[in-house]
Scaffold this motif. Structure first.
Motif, PDB file in Angstrom:
ATOM      1  N   UNK B 280      40.056  48.763  49.047  1.00 44.01           N
ATOM      2  CA  UNK B 280      39.812  47.978  47.828  1.00 44.01           C
ATOM      3  C   UNK B 280      38.785  48.671  46.958  1.00 44.01           C
ATOM      4  N   UNK B 281      37.766  49.233  47.636  1.00 49.16           N
ATOM      5  CA  UNK B 281      36.714  49.893  46.867  1.00 49.16           C
ATOM      6  C   UNK B 281      37.306  50.987  45.994  1.00 49.16           C
ATOM      7  N   UNK B 282      38.166  51.791  46.583  1.00 46.42           N
ATOM      8  CA  UNK B 282      38.768  52.889  45.814  1.00 46.42           C
ATOM      9  C   UNK B 282      39.566  52.340  44.631  1.00 46.42           C
ATOM     10  N   UNK B 283      40.306  51.322  44.932  1.00 46.39           N
ATOM     11  CA  UNK B 283      41.116  50.724  43.864  1.00 46.39           C
ATOM     12  C   UNK B 283      40.245  50.220  42.730  1.00 46.39           C
ATOM     13  N   UNK B 284      39.235  49.482  43.137  1.00 50.70           N
ATOM     14  CA  UNK B 284      38.362  48.880  42.131  1.00 50.70           C
ATOM     15  C   UNK B 284      37.712  49.947  41.273  1.00 50.70           C
ATOM     16  N   UNK B 285      37.163  50.961  41.966  1.00 53.85           N
ATOM     17  CA  UNK B 285      36.460  52.003  41.228  1.00 53.85           C
ATOM     18  C   UNK B 285      37.435  52.772  40.338  1.00 53.85           C
ATOM     19  N   UNK B 286      38.626  52.980  40.849  1.00 48.25           N
ATOM     20  CA  UNK B 286      39.603  53.674  40.019  1.00 48.25           C
ATOM     21  C   UNK B 286      39.922  52.856  38.765  1.00 48.25           C
ATOM     22  N   UNK B 287      40.013  51.568  39.001  1.00 48.57           N
ATOM     23  CA  UNK B 287      40.244  50.689  37.839  1.00 48.57           C
ATOM     24  C   UNK B 287      39.128  50.827  36.824  1.00 48.57           C
ATOM     25  N   UNK B 288      37.898  50.839  37.297  1.00 50.95           N
ATOM     26  CA  UNK B 288      36.750  50.986  36.408  1.00 50.95           C
ATOM     27  C   UNK B 288      36.858  52.268  35.591  1.00 50.95           C
ATOM     28  N   UNK B 289      37.210  53.349  36.284  1.00 48.97           N
ATOM     29  CA  UNK B 289      37.295  54.642  35.584  1.00 48.97           C
ATOM     30  C   UNK B 289      38.411  54.592  34.542  1.00 48.97           C
ATOM     31  N   UNK B 292      37.105  52.261  31.721  1.00 52.19           N
ATOM     32  CA  UNK B 292      35.984  52.744  30.924  1.00 52.19           C
ATOM     33  C   UNK B 292      36.167  54.192  30.477  1.00 52.19           C
ATOM     34  N   UNK B 293      36.946  54.928  31.219  1.00 46.67           N
ATOM     35  CA  UNK B 293      37.007  56.355  30.943  1.00 46.67           C
ATOM     36  C   UNK B 293      38.212  56.749  30.116  1.00 46.67           C
ATOM     37  N   UNK B 294      39.393  56.539  30.737  1.00 50.32           N
ATOM     38  CA  UNK B 294      40.599  57.015  30.045  1.00 50.32           C
ATOM     39  C   UNK B 294      41.300  55.923  29.263  1.00 50.32           C
ATOM     40  N   UNK B 295      40.697  54.787  29.216  1.00 48.57           N
ATOM     41  CA  UNK B 295      41.224  53.664  28.426  1.00 48.57           C
ATOM     42  C   UNK B 295      42.660  53.302  28.791  1.00 48.57           C
ATOM     43  N   UNK B 296      42.971  53.402  30.067  1.00 47.66           N
ATOM     44  CA  UNK B 296      44.313  52.977  30.490  1.00 47.66           C
ATOM     45  C   UNK B 296      44.205  51.567  31.049  1.00 47.66           C
ATOM     46  N   UNK B 297      44.044  50.650  30.124  1.00 51.01           N
ATOM     47  CA  UNK B 297      43.768  49.287  30.545  1.00 51.01           C
ATOM     48  C   UNK B 297      44.881  48.683  31.394  1.00 51.01           C
ATOM     49  N   UNK B 298      46.080  48.996  31.055  1.00 53.60           N
ATOM     50  CA  UNK B 298      47.191  48.390  31.794  1.00 53.60           C
ATOM     51  C   UNK B 298      47.135  48.771  33.261  1.00 53.60           C
TER      52      UNK B 298
END
Lengths: 196, 335, 675
Positions: B280-289, B292-298
């Motif tokens: 879950x941690x990886x998923x969550x952090x990837x979501x954050x990136x 916040x980073x590549x603006x791939x909100x979907x």
């Protein structure tokens, strides 16, 4: 006379038991192990040239640092085993006010240097020659490896007899930094020169 | 010649000869070598029981050289001996001093002689009654008296042996090189851990220690110190899966938090997910990136949904994950 | 398979020992004849079997046995592979058991001739001791453990039982380098053990006598021969040990007051006292209490010595590795001491009865003085050896007790003993008529002082040497004077020629004169030690090949360095030629030996034996590439006198045994020093 003999008999029997209990209490102890009288005393000073020659290095130069003095030689198996640990600990504590000093014991400097070339050195440590074993004698070395720990005021606060490792060395230095006195610890056997 | 005269002459002759002999011996030049004398009192520390004067070993000869030098420098015997004792302790004295604890050794022989002579004289004065032949009934005595005797002796033996085991001073040699796995590391400084890791780079269990150290650095905010250790764990073939995953996650997050490198971060987090798909941690952090980073909100939202769909998620975690998901759905920029 | 054989041996011996105890006790209580031959045979054959199995394992390089894996190597040459059987702890116990079984057999043979309660009980005690030692073998000191998990050069896991799957390492490290350097390793321990273990016999008889409440001279008479055998072998063992140390070990010297050397000296001193004191009891029924105490002490000291070397409580060059055998030996020691002395106390009424000492100036008086001196001597060695241990146990302080302490006490005691040795044999029993001692000692005293003066003028004025020579001459002179006196009296009575009279006097009281021979031997030992210890010279010179130097009148030339390599040994040394004037005395090759599998090097000196003494050459360091090396020169003047004296002392002991057999015949012919 009979009574006298009777007392003699019982007396000896009792003395035998007492004697045996004393002997028994020595089981498991190492009869050759000597408690270093240097613990708690000011460390013996030294003024030794590095193995490759050059200006002498003296203990007084390091006043204010924690100094770890290790006696070693190439013919000592345990010293070889612990060498990497000493080097890495010396590196790790390089800028933290801890100085490692390794002193050659009962060995010609060229032989020690040849050994260090293959075994590796720490840039933060000093490698000194001890002609005539004066420093080894002053530190009361019975065999190697023996490692002494000297605190910032120049008092001997710790001694490891036998092979040490990075954790023991580091933990001891940590303890000294916290103001503790680790004392003497035996971790294994020490060696004499093979032709002794 | 009468017997008496002969005796007289003999006695006189004996007296003269003895006197001459004693004089000869006493006046003989004895070269007392001070250095040898001092050396004979000190035990060689690397030999078995020899004095440094007798021992051929190098250490003994070095010590004799020291003694020699001090003698020449004018030091007196006791000072030289004391100097060596200060380094080695009294255990290297071969001749116990006649004081303190070892006074016993000097007195005991004398006491023994005195005792022995005393006993003999006393026995002379108080002899036992004249020979009484063994009037004991041979048949009866042995059986009656022996059994309890043997039991007594046997129990003493058992007591002694037991006492030995209990009184044992168990300060035998400690174990050798530290076992990385089982150490309590709370008291150990970072430098010590660095040293241990550096010294044991090939040890199969070094990764646990690396991770522990790296976590410390991470919590202190010292990313640059943490980085090499996380990297080593991630690349190590000995690391366990959980270890590798943790390392990769941390690396990913440090890449993003520290350097703002979103692509690298995503790559690392994907690696983590490929090892442990359920992290879950990886998923969550990837979501954050992604948010916040590549603006791939979907993609970010989808990942967060996957996280929330885990049934064993803790309440507080669920709370902020949900909050973030709402924020993304609401089209907010990341905070 | 070998392990199974070994087990069979150990168990057989154990069964035999148990039967000996059970039946022996029965015989001691009832006095009736017991079938003890079978058990004695079982004990002996079992012990032989165990030793044979161990030797077989070593000779055939059977590394499935942990003992072989730990102490043997296929490269070890003969006879060191045999000596490995007793080089390490478990094997040494097997040797002990074998010698014990042998002595038990002889006790049994005596029992066969006199099957009474005393003999029975004595065998029971022997059996009890055997139970202990074989018990050790099957529990904590098992020599037949087999390896179940081997590593490259050793055994990681083992099993005491032989009937498991074995995994043998390919080779072993071999015995300690020091133990492979000299053939004496094969001889010294067995001789020493023959001495140690032999003290079990008089001990057994003594305990038997106390247990069945039959004091008196009988137990002494029956055990006397064994005591002589044990004493002689113990003397020989100590002598050989000293010679070995002197010859080979670089720590030099024939005696170093090492704890284990002390452990052999203490029983020897007490056994010597016992040997002498027993004579008084057999003759006059006195000193019985002394004799019991002495023999119990002698046996206990052998156990104490065994304990000290194997328990790891004392640091010594002889130490075996620590093991659980320590507590077991200590427990046995306590059992022996407490049991014996409590038994002694309960029988104190019987023990105490003895005739009065009429006068101190009598043979009995000198024996009493002898007892006292030897006991104090043994006591001094005991406290010196154990005091550091005791002190550290109580206070934690560490002290060292070494040569200076022991020498300070041993030397005066030794000289006092020499003095007593001179007076004792010429002092009659019971009382002395006034003037007799003076008549018998005035000429010897003159002679002694004359020889002393001659020594002082011609040889040396060193006090110790002069004293030793003077006292020694006195002893030999008094004994010769006695011989002449008795031969003269005989000639006057029977008209025989002097030669015949002399022979008759000696053979008439063989035991006494054999003892005098031993005394002469001791005199030689004292003189040899005095010379070697006080008049030796020492020098150290750095020499390169081609160099020449002089030492004590000899010219020494360094010819060349040399090197010999073989699979089992690498020798690196220097060849030197020694000349005196223009005469070649010898070529010596002191060296360093490195043995096959061992990393350490053993210094091996070389010696030139000359009538004036030994010339010793030792390498002080390793030769460098050019062969340059530091060489130490030492002289041991007249040291051959020491070895000769030792051998004479030992032969006196053996001759005394033979003499006793003949003594039963022709008692009437005897003219003893009673007169």
């Amino acid at each position: 006379m009979n009574r006298g003999l009777r007392w003699v008999g019982y007396g000896v029997a009792l003395a035998a038991v007492a004697f045996a209990v004393v002997l028994a209490s020595r089981f498991g102890t190492d009869p050759g192990l000597v408690d270093s009288p240097l613990l708690g005393e000011p460390a013996p000073g030294f003024d030794l040239a590095p193995l490759e020659g050059g200006d002498p290095v003296s203990l007084a130069d390091f006043r204010g640092d924690i100094v770890v003095v290790n006696f070693f030689a190439s013919w000592c198996l345990e010293c070889r085993n612990e060498h990497a640990d000493i080097t890495s600990t010396a590196d790790a504590f390089a800028d933290r006010g801890v100085t490692f000093v390794q002193i050659g014991y009962q060995e010609s400097p060229p032989a020690s240097l040849e050994y260090l070339d293959t075994a590796g050195r720490s840039d933060a440590a000093f490698y000194l020659a001890d002609p005539g074993s004066r420093t080894a004698i002053a530190y009361g070395v019975f065999g190697i490896p023996e490692t002494f720990f000297i605190d910032e005021e120049g008092t001997v606060v710790g001694k490891i007899i036998g092979e040490s490792d990075a954790l023991t060395l580091g933990a001891t230095v940590d303890a000294i930094m916290r103001g503790e006195t680790p004392g003497q610890e035996v971790t294994g056997d020490t060696q004499q020169r093979p032709d002794s | 010649m009468s017997e008496r005269l002969r005796n007289l002459i003999t006695v006189a002759l004996l007296a003269i000869m003895a006197t001459v002999l004693v004089l000869l011996v006493v006046t003989s030049p004895s070269e007392s070598d001070r250095v040898e004398a001092i050396g004979a009192r000190i035990k060689c520390p690397v030999c078995q029981g020899e004095s440094i004067a007798d021992s051929p070993s190098q250490m003994a000869r070095d010590m004799m050289a020291l003694v020699s030098e001090r003698v020449e420098a004018g030091a007196d015997d006791e000072a030289i001996v004391d100097q060596l004792l200060a380094s080695y302790s009294g255990a290297v004295l071969l001749d116990p001093p006649a004081s303190g604890a070892t006074l016993v050794l000097w007195l005991a022989p004398l006491a023994a002689v005195a005792l022995g002579a005393g006993v003999i004289l006393w026995w002379r004065r108080h002899p036992s009654p004249e020979d009484s032949p063994a009037s004991v009934d041979v048949g009866q005595t042995p059986a009656r008296r022996l059994a309890p005797l043997l039991i007594l002796a046997g129990s003493f033996a058992v007591i002694v042996v037991a006492a030995g085991f209990f009184l044992q001073d168990r300060d035998g040699p400690a174990s050798g090189v530290a076992d990385l796995a089982g150490q309590d590391l709370d008291d150990v400084s970072n430098d010590t851990m660095e040293a241990v890791i550096a010294a044991n780079e090939d040890h199969p269990e070094v990764d646990g220690m690396r991770l522990a150290l790296a976590e410390r650095y991470y919590e202190e905010g010292d990313f640059s110190s943490a980085f090499p250790h996380y990297l080593a764990v991630a690349e190590s073939s000995n690391a366990t899966q959980p270890q590798a995953v943790t390392a990769l996650i941390r690396l990913g997050w440090m890449a993003w938090q520290g350097n703002g490198e979103a692509e690298t971060a995503l790559d690392l987090l994907d690696q983590a997910l490929s090892i442990d798909a359920g992290s879950e941690t990886a998923r969550y952090l990837k979501a954050q990136v992604l948010w916040c980073g590549t603006a791939e909100d979907g993609e970010a939202a989808r990942l967060l949904e996957e996280v929330l769909s885990q049934s064993d998620l803790e309440e507080d975690v669920r709370a902020f994950v949900s909050a973030d998901l709402e924020a993304i759905r609401a089209g907010e920029a990341c905070a | 398979m070998i392990a199974a054989l070994g087990w069979a041996g150990m168990l057989t011996a154990l069964v035999g020992a148990i039967l000996l105890v059970v039946r022996g006790i029965r015989g001691g209580r009832t006095g009736a004849w017991q079938e003890l031959g079978g058990p004695a045979q079982l004990l002996l054959s079992g012990a032989i079997g165990a030793m044979a199995a161990l030797l077989l394992a070593l000779i055939t390089d059977d590394f499935s046995l942990v003992y072989t894996a730990n102490h043997h190597s296929s490269l070890t040459p003969f006879p060191y592979d045999i000596a490995t059987a007793w080089a390490a702890l478990e094997g040494s116990i097997v040797l002990w058991g074998l010698v014990l079984a042998g002595y038990t057999w002889f006790v049994f043979r005596r029992y066969r001739r006199d099957p009474d309660a005393l003999g029975s009980a004595a065998l029971a005690v022997m059996g009890g001791v055997a139970i202990f030692f074989f018990g050790l073998m099957v529990t904590v000191a098992n020599p037949f453990e087999v390896c179940v998990q081997a590593t490259d050069m050793g055994c990681a896991a083992s099993s005491p039982w032989p009937f498991v799957a074995v995994d043998a390492p390919l080779n072993g490290p071999g015995p300690n380098a020091l133990l492979q350097n000299h053939f004496m390793m094969a001889i010294h321990p067995p001789m020493l053990y023959m001495g140690y273990v032999g003290m079990t016999v008089p001990f057994a008889y003594a305990i038997a006598a106390l247990a069945i409440a039959e004091p008196g001279p009988e137990w002494l008479r029956r055990s006397h021969r064994s005591t002589l055998v044990a004493w002689s072998f113990l003397t020989l063992g100590i002598l050989l040990g000293g010679w070995w140390a002197y010859e080979v070990l670089s720590w030099g010297g024939y005696w170093a007051w090492d704890p284990v050397e002390n452990a052999s000296l203490m029983p020897w001193l007490v056994a010597t006292a016992f040997l002498h004191s027993g004579i008084v009891q057999q003759r006059r029924g006195m000193l019985q209490a002394w004799n019991f105490i002495l023999v119990i002490s002698a046996f206990s000291l052998t156990i104490l010595g065994t304990f000290l070397t194997r328990s790891g409580t004392i640091n010594s060059v002889h130490s075996f590795t620590q093991s659980a055998i320590g507590p077991a030996l200590l427990g046995f020691l306590v059992l022996v001491l407490v049991g014996s002395f409590v038994l002694f106390s309960t029988r104190s009424d019987l023990v105490a009865s003895s005739p009065r000492l009429e006068s101190f100036v009598s043979r009995e008086g000198t024996f009493l003085a002898n007892n006292l001196l030897l006991s104090v001597y043994a006591f001094v060695v005991l406290i010196g050896t154990t005091y550091p241990l005791v002190l550290e146990a109580f206070t934690g302080t560490q002290v060292g007790v070494g040569e200076p302490f022991f020498d300070r006490l041993a030397v005066p005691l030794s000289f006092l003993l020499l003095l007593v040795m001179g007076f004792g044999p010429i002092t009659p029993w019971r009382t002395t008529e006034p003037g007799l001692i003076w008549r018998r000692t005035r000429v010897p005293a003159l002679l002694a002082l004359a020889v002393g003066l001659a020594t002082a003028f011609l040889v040396t004025r060193n006090g110790w040497v002069v004293l030793a020579v003077t006292l020694g001459t006195f002893v030999v002179a008094t004994m010769t004077g006695l011989l002449i006196e008795q031969a003269g009296r005989r000639t006057a009575k029977t008209g025989e020629s002097t030669g015949q009279a002399l022979r008759k006097v000696v053979t008439g009281d063989g035991a006494f004169w054999a003892g005098q021979l031993s005394h002469a031997g001791v005199v030689l030992v004292a003189i040899g030690i005095a010379f070697a210890a006080n008049l030796g010279a020492h020098a150290e010179v750095v020499m390169a090949p081609g160099d020449t130097t002089t030492f004590e009148g000899y010219t020494i030339t360094y010819e060349s360095p040399f090197r010999q390599a073989s699979p089992s040994k690498t020798i690196e040394g220097s060849r030197l030629t020694v000349t005196r004037g223009d005469r070649l005395i010898g070529i010596v090759e002191p060296s360093w030996n490195r043995l096959g599998n061992s990393p350490s090097v053993v210094g091996t000196p070389d010696v030139l034996h000359r009538p004036s003494g030994d010339l010793y050459f030792t390498l002080r360091d390793l030769p460098d590439d050019t062969g340059r090396v530091t060489i130490a020169f030492d002289t041991s003047p007249m040291i051959w006198i020491l070895w000769l004296g030792g051998l004479v002392t030992v032969s006196g002991g053996f001759l005394a045994m033979r003499a006793r057999r003949r003594e039963r015949v022709g008692v009437e012919d005897r003219l003893t020093a009673d007169v």
